[in-house]
Design a protein around this motif. Structure first.
Motif, PDB file in Angstrom:
ATOM      1  N   GLU A  50       0.773  -1.413   0.157  1.00  0.00           N
ATOM      2  CA  GLU A  50       0.066  -0.065  -0.141  1.00  0.00           C
ATOM      3  C   GLU A  50       0.876   1.179  -0.049  1.00  0.00           C
ATOM      4  OE1 GLU A  50      -3.918   0.187   2.280  1.00  0.00           O
ATOM      5  OE2 GLU A  50      -2.750   1.692   3.226  1.00  0.00           O
ATOM      6  N   ASP A  52      -0.284   4.603  -0.713  1.00  0.00           N
ATOM      7  CA  ASP A  52      -0.974   5.687  -0.225  1.00  0.00           C
ATOM      8  C   ASP A  52      -2.339   5.323   0.469  1.00  0.00           C
ATOM      9  OD1 ASP A  52      -1.499   8.660  -0.197  1.00  0.00           O
ATOM     10  OD2 ASP A  52      -3.035   8.228  -1.251  1.00  0.00           O
ATOM     11  N   ARG A  53      -2.673   6.116   1.527  1.00  0.00           N
ATOM     12  CA  ARG A  53      -4.093   6.074   2.129  1.00  0.00           C
ATOM     13  C   ARG A  53      -4.534   7.376   2.313  1.00  0.00           C
ATOM     14  NH1 ARG A  53      -7.518   2.089   4.730  1.00  0.00           N
ATOM     15  NH2 ARG A  53      -6.249   0.394   3.827  1.00  0.00           N
ATOM     16  N   ASN A  77     -11.321   5.312   4.874  1.00  0.00           N
ATOM     17  CA  ASN A  77     -10.389   6.449   4.230  1.00  0.00           C
ATOM     18  C   ASN A  77     -10.932   6.725   2.606  1.00  0.00           C
ATOM     19  OD1 ASN A  77      -8.638   4.578   5.997  1.00  0.00           O
ATOM     20  ND2 ASN A  77      -7.599   6.603   6.116  1.00  0.00           N
ATOM     21  N   THR A  80      -7.543   4.525  -1.454  1.00  0.00           N
ATOM     22  CA  THR A  80      -6.201   3.846  -1.235  1.00  0.00           C
ATOM     23  C   THR A  80      -5.547   3.746  -2.454  1.00  0.00           C
ATOM     24  OG1 THR A  80      -7.303   1.795  -0.978  1.00  0.00           O
ATOM     25  CG2 THR A  80      -6.620   2.580   0.837  1.00  0.00           C
ATOM     26  N   GLY A 170     -11.422   3.694   0.421  1.00  0.00           N
ATOM     27  CA  GLY A 170     -10.256   3.151   0.452  1.00  0.00           C
ATOM     28  C   GLY A 170     -10.530   1.903   0.805  1.00  0.00           C
TER      29      GLY A 170
END
Ligand code: GUN
Length: 201
Positions: A50, A52-53, A77, A80, A170
């Motif tokens: 992962e 980016d979140r 979120n 993601t 996300g």
């Protein structure tokens, strides 16, 4: 060029030898990517990270499992982003589905996707940059559709496939479901098709 999955050219499902029998080690070039980017093994097969979140969150209404009509409020979120890599030692991403649609963007290599819709329809297409031969380099898998993937041999990325996946809202394991083996596959697509796709279940 195909703008969406429905328009992508249908491809026969013909896994090569290293998909049927994975090799013990990835090629050195792919090993280096796994090491340098600290990718880890994914439960569905392949490697991922992962990257980016979104720090922003959203509340949404999610149908309660097995309780038709009722919803619960959950927080997710906003998005993601992951890298996902298939290699000759881990050449298959097994069938799973997400409540949310997933945007896929090809980075390197070649592969094939197999989608099983809730009504049992099967769609399979190749991903790569050879759009003249029907390959697509971005594709969106609708929510609630089972997805599996496998490697296609290629020279340009040492038999690897590297993609980026974006999910909105996300990713959360609560929204993710693995297929329950060949039995669930059979119940969706029938015995004959299930036998052809069993290596992905
Ligand atoms: N953790 C385990 N699987 C996944 C995935 O597919 N996406 C994200 N963002 N995180 C994960």
């Amino acid at each position: 060029m195909s703008a969406n999955v429905a328009d992508a050219a249908d491809a026969a499902i013909e896994p090569v030898s290293f998909v049927k029998v994975p090799v013990p080690e990835p090629p050195t070039s792919l090993q280096k990517i796994i090491h340098d980017w600290q990718l880890i093994k994914h439960r569905e097969g392949g490697y991922f990270k992962e990257t980016d979140r979104s720090p922003l969150t959203m509340e949404l209404e999610k149908p309660q499992i097995g309780n038709s009509g009722n919803t619960e409020t959950v927080r997710r979120n906003q998005s993601t982003l992951i890298y996902y890599l298939l290699t000759p030692d881990s050449p298959i991403g097994k069938f799973h589905k997400n409540i949310n649609r997933i945007i896929h963007i090809l980075q390197r290599g070649k592969g094939q996707y197999v989608l099983v819709y809730p009504d049992g329809q099967v769609k399979s297409f190749r991903v790569g940059f050879d759009y003249k031969n029907g390959e697509v380099s971005q594709w969106v898998v609708p929510g609630g559709v089972f997805k599996a993937s496998f490697l296609m041999p290629n020279e340009e990325f040492d038999n690897g496939l590297l993609i980026s996946e974006v999910v909105v809202p996300g990713f959360d394991f609560e929204d993710h479901t693995f297929m329950k083996g060949e039995d669930e596959l059979k119940s969706l697509v029938g015995a004959e098709k299930a036998a052809e796709l069993a290596f992905l279940a």
